[in-house]
Write a protein that holds these residues in place. Structure first.
Motif, PDB file in Angstrom:
ATOM      1  N   GLY A   1      48.222 -26.350  38.623  1.00  0.00           N
ATOM      2  CA  GLY A   1      47.737 -27.043  39.060  1.00  0.00           C
ATOM      3  C   GLY A   1      48.238 -28.255  39.988  1.00  0.00           C
ATOM      4  N   SER A   2      47.535 -29.735  38.816  1.00  0.00           N
ATOM      5  CA  SER A   2      48.517 -31.104  39.642  1.00  0.00           C
ATOM      6  C   SER A   2      49.746 -31.314  39.610  1.00  0.00           C
ATOM      7  CB  SER A   2      47.233 -32.013  39.058  1.00  0.00           C
ATOM      8  OG  SER A   2      47.392 -32.203  37.980  1.00  0.00           O
ATOM      9  N   LYS A   3      50.513 -30.685  38.916  1.00  0.00           N
ATOM     10  CA  LYS A   3      51.866 -30.286  38.394  1.00  0.00           C
ATOM     11  C   LYS A   3      53.072 -30.672  39.398  1.00  0.00           C
ATOM     12  CE  LYS A   3      51.201 -28.945  33.703  1.00  0.00           C
ATOM     13  NZ  LYS A   3      51.814 -28.677  32.684  1.00  0.00           N
ATOM     14  N   ALA A   4      52.150 -29.409  41.135  1.00  0.00           N
ATOM     15  CA  ALA A   4      53.039 -29.279  41.848  1.00  0.00           C
ATOM     16  C   ALA A   4      53.522 -30.176  42.778  1.00  0.00           C
ATOM     17  CB  ALA A   4      52.661 -27.503  42.296  1.00  0.00           C
ATOM     18  N   THR A   5      54.220 -30.405  43.366  1.00  0.00           N
ATOM     19  CA  THR A   5      54.474 -31.635  44.792  1.00  0.00           C
ATOM     20  C   THR A   5      55.318 -30.241  45.672  1.00  0.00           C
ATOM     21  OG1 THR A   5      54.151 -33.242  43.642  1.00  0.00           O
ATOM     22  CG2 THR A   5      55.038 -33.579  45.906  1.00  0.00           C
ATOM     23  N   VAL A   6      54.766 -30.531  46.698  1.00  0.00           N
ATOM     24  CA  VAL A   6      55.409 -30.037  47.983  1.00  0.00           C
ATOM     25  C   VAL A   6      55.573 -31.221  49.045  1.00  0.00           C
ATOM     26  CG1 VAL A   6      52.788 -29.946  49.477  1.00  0.00           C
ATOM     27  CG2 VAL A   6      54.994 -28.782  49.718  1.00  0.00           C
ATOM     28  N   GLY A   7      56.834 -30.843  49.193  1.00  0.00           N
ATOM     29  CA  GLY A   7      57.634 -31.571  49.905  1.00  0.00           C
ATOM     30  C   GLY A   7      57.829 -30.662  51.674  1.00  0.00           C
ATOM     31  N   ALA A   8      57.307 -31.839  52.360  1.00  0.00           N
ATOM     32  CA  ALA A   8      56.889 -31.150  54.161  1.00  0.00           C
ATOM     33  C   ALA A   8      57.103 -32.245  54.322  1.00  0.00           C
ATOM     34  CB  ALA A   8      55.855 -29.946  54.311  1.00  0.00           C
ATOM     35  N   ALA A   9      57.610 -32.124  56.047  1.00  0.00           N
ATOM     36  CA  ALA A   9      57.517 -33.169  56.892  1.00  0.00           C
ATOM     37  C   ALA A   9      56.025 -33.996  56.714  1.00  0.00           C
ATOM     38  CB  ALA A   9      57.070 -32.122  58.516  1.00  0.00           C
ATOM     39  N   PRO A  10      56.461 -35.570  57.618  1.00  0.00           N
ATOM     40  CA  PRO A  10      54.815 -36.249  57.374  1.00  0.00           C
ATOM     41  C   PRO A  10      54.070 -35.616  58.121  1.00  0.00           C
ATOM     42  CG  PRO A  10      56.718 -37.573  57.779  1.00  0.00           C
ATOM     43  CD  PRO A  10      57.776 -35.719  57.625  1.00  0.00           C
TER      44      PRO A  10
ATOM     45  N   GLY B   1      42.307 -23.517  48.091  1.00  0.00           N
ATOM     46  CA  GLY B   1      41.515 -24.288  47.458  1.00  0.00           C
ATOM     47  C   GLY B   1      42.502 -25.085  47.289  1.00  0.00           C
ATOM     48  N   LEU B   2      43.545 -25.626  47.380  1.00  0.00           N
ATOM     49  CA  LEU B   2      44.699 -25.805  46.478  1.00  0.00           C
ATOM     50  C   LEU B   2      44.398 -27.512  47.348  1.00  0.00           C
ATOM     51  CD1 LEU B   2      47.769 -23.645  47.745  1.00  0.00           C
ATOM     52  CD2 LEU B   2      46.573 -24.132  45.078  1.00  0.00           C
ATOM     53  N   ARG B   3      43.476 -28.125  46.178  1.00  0.00           N
ATOM     54  CA  ARG B   3      43.115 -29.267  46.486  1.00  0.00           C
ATOM     55  C   ARG B   3      44.016 -30.264  45.562  1.00  0.00           C
ATOM     56  NH1 ARG B   3      39.350 -29.404  50.264  1.00  0.00           N
ATOM     57  NH2 ARG B   3      37.892 -27.673  50.044  1.00  0.00           N
ATOM     58  N   ARG B   4      44.286 -30.394  44.026  1.00  0.00           N
ATOM     59  CA  ARG B   4      45.081 -31.047  43.284  1.00  0.00           C
ATOM     60  C   ARG B   4      46.889 -30.034  44.572  1.00  0.00           C
ATOM     61  NH1 ARG B   4      44.142 -29.685  37.757  1.00  0.00           N
ATOM     62  NH2 ARG B   4      44.011 -27.216  38.200  1.00  0.00           N
ATOM     63  N   LEU B   5      47.028 -29.981  44.701  1.00  0.00           N
ATOM     64  CA  LEU B   5      48.392 -29.969  45.763  1.00  0.00           C
ATOM     65  C   LEU B   5      49.119 -31.188  45.885  1.00  0.00           C
ATOM     66  CD1 LEU B   5      50.731 -27.882  45.765  1.00  0.00           C
ATOM     67  CD2 LEU B   5      50.014 -27.398  47.934  1.00  0.00           C
ATOM     68  N   LYS B   6      49.833 -32.132  45.777  1.00  0.00           N
ATOM     69  CA  LYS B   6      50.269 -33.360  46.416  1.00  0.00           C
ATOM     70  C   LYS B   6      50.968 -32.919  46.934  1.00  0.00           C
ATOM     71  CE  LYS B   6      51.745 -35.137  41.896  1.00  0.00           C
ATOM     72  NZ  LYS B   6      51.097 -33.388  40.839  1.00  0.00           N
ATOM     73  N   MET B   7      51.408 -34.020  47.815  1.00  0.00           N
ATOM     74  CA  MET B   7      52.958 -33.847  49.237  1.00  0.00           C
ATOM     75  C   MET B   7      53.522 -35.186  48.952  1.00  0.00           C
ATOM     76  SD  MET B   7      52.226 -33.789  53.441  1.00  0.00           S
ATOM     77  CE  MET B   7      53.654 -34.587  54.031  1.00  0.00           C
TER      78      MET B   7
ATOM     79  N   GLY C   1      64.444 -30.566  41.376  1.00  0.00           N
ATOM     80  CA  GLY C   1      63.578 -31.026  40.322  1.00  0.00           C
ATOM     81  C   GLY C   1      62.607 -31.471  41.834  1.00  0.00           C
ATOM     82  N   LYS C   2      63.270 -31.906  42.368  1.00  0.00           N
ATOM     83  CA  LYS C   2      61.777 -33.777  42.629  1.00  0.00           C
ATOM     84  C   LYS C   2      60.804 -32.940  43.427  1.00  0.00           C
ATOM     85  CE  LYS C   2      65.560 -36.190  42.505  1.00  0.00           C
ATOM     86  NZ  LYS C   2      66.735 -37.986  43.227  1.00  0.00           N
ATOM     87  N   ILE C   3      61.225 -31.630  43.735  1.00  0.00           N
ATOM     88  CA  ILE C   3      59.830 -31.790  44.524  1.00  0.00           C
ATOM     89  C   ILE C   3      60.155 -29.617  43.902  1.00  0.00           C
ATOM     90  CG2 ILE C   3      59.708 -32.738  46.360  1.00  0.00           C
ATOM     91  CD1 ILE C   3      61.081 -30.194  47.732  1.00  0.00           C
ATOM     92  N   GLU C   4      58.157 -29.130  43.476  1.00  0.00           N
ATOM     93  CA  GLU C   4      58.519 -27.618  43.528  1.00  0.00           C
ATOM     94  C   GLU C   4      58.234 -26.498  44.020  1.00  0.00           C
ATOM     95  OE1 GLU C   4      58.049 -30.712  40.651  1.00  0.00           O
ATOM     96  OE2 GLU C   4      56.523 -30.451  41.765  1.00  0.00           O
ATOM     97  N   VAL C   5      57.547 -27.399  45.551  1.00  0.00           N
ATOM     98  CA  VAL C   5      57.477 -26.296  46.765  1.00  0.00           C
ATOM     99  C   VAL C   5      58.099 -26.943  47.798  1.00  0.00           C
ATOM    100  CG1 VAL C   5      55.790 -24.761  47.906  1.00  0.00           C
ATOM    101  CG2 VAL C   5      55.468 -25.690  45.643  1.00  0.00           C
ATOM    102  N   ALA C   6      58.621 -26.426  49.086  1.00  0.00           N
ATOM    103  CA  ALA C   6      59.165 -26.936  50.345  1.00  0.00           C
ATOM    104  C   ALA C   6      58.384 -26.369  51.236  1.00  0.00           C
ATOM    105  CB  ALA C   6      60.476 -26.980  50.543  1.00  0.00           C
TER     106      ALA C   6
END
Length: 304
Positions: free
Chosen positions: A162-171, A188-194, A211-216
């Protein structure tokens, strides 16, 4: 002055003139020689290593090169090529097609992708030289511990976070099809934050560990992936393309510099595989890209 004396004097003048030119066996440059080849690199370590490999191999052949490192992401460096600020840069075929040419329907094979990209470039003022067997794809990674806890195996599974995941990536990931655009449109990952991170320097991995980001967002040639601590999520909907590298170069400079230019660049490309690039990236964690490239070329006989 007699004729014999005049002849001796002329001979002496000629000898001094030759000495002033250096007296070496190297061919002297003339005003007709082409300007230095301007090579650019993107703003991450692997691209800087590639730039150094191509530059130093050309240097060893006596060709003049001006290397401009860290020009920017694909969108920036490609504009620099098109506006004439650069003559060449090492490009990743999949990203070139999706982010520059806006072709998001993937060709049936990596070779088809290369040939398509080459045709598109040759309609303009550029071309692609021979591609490497090295392929560095974009990918999403999580820690193995996180994958076990959440049951993650593919990008599709991120929907359950859901909206709990943040992906850390290049700008630039935020505006790319091989990024948030594709994740929204195809998964359809519209709630994924970056969260913007300098992934080219590997800074996403400490944030993933803490744990500062969940996905990289990662590159598949990142040396950190060899640790076994991270899991790459599969991409069943194919937003991330194969990314073989090839020099993207002005056709004009190829003519100006002659066949030695392409021959030398192709000789470097022929040595580059995915395992080789992972090893070079690992070495660059402790040494400069220039030093890493120098050692590699000497060992492979492309530099004395």
């Amino acid at each position: 002055m007699g004729s014999r004396a005049r002849l001796l004097s002329l001979a002496l003048v000629s000898t001094l003139a030759l000495a002033a030119c250096g007296g070496s066996d190297k061919p002297q440059r003339t005003v007709a020689d082409p300007a230095p080849l301007r090579i650019g690199t993107k703003n991450f370590t692997e691209s800087e290593i590639l730039g150094q490999l191509y530059k130093q191999a050309l240097d060893a052949k006596g060709m003049r090169v001006d290397l401009q490192s860290g020009v920017g992401p694909t969108e920036v460096i490609n504009r620099a090529l098109h506006d004439g600020s650069l003559d060449m840069y090492p490009e990743y075929i999949g990203v070139l097609l999706s982010e520059v040419d806006k072709i998001v329907k993937r060709p049936p094979s990596a070779r088809d992708a290369y040939l398509l990209a080459k045709r598109i470039e040759e309609r303009q003022r550029f071309t692609l030289l021979e591609e490497t067997s090295l392929s560095d794809e974009n990918a999403l990674a999580v820690t193995r511990a996180f994958a076990r806890r959440k049951g993650l195996a593919s990008i599709t599974d991120l929907a359950r976070l859901g909206s709990k995941a943040t992906v850390g990536a290049a700008p630039e990931f935020d505006n790319r099809f091989e990024g948030m655009v594709g994740l929204r449109e195809r998964y359809g990952l519209r709630r994924l934050k970056m969260k913007p991170i300098d992934v080219g320097r590997g800074l996403q991995y400490p944030q993933l560990d803490s744990g500062k980001i969940e996905v990289a967002g990662v590159f598949t040639t990142d040396s950190q992936l060899a640790s076994g601590r991270y899991k790459l999520l599969s991409d069943p909907k194919g937003i991330f393309a194969k990314n073989h590298v090839a020099p993207l170069i002005s056709r004009k400079v190829l003519v100006e510099h002659g066949p030695l230019l392409a021959q030398t660049l192709n000789a470097v490309s022929a040595l580059l595989t995915t395992p080789v690039m992972r090893d070079l990236n690992a070495k660059a964690a402790k040494r400069s890209p220039a030093a890493v490239a120098d050692e590699f070329l000497r060992r492979r006989g492309l530099k004395p």
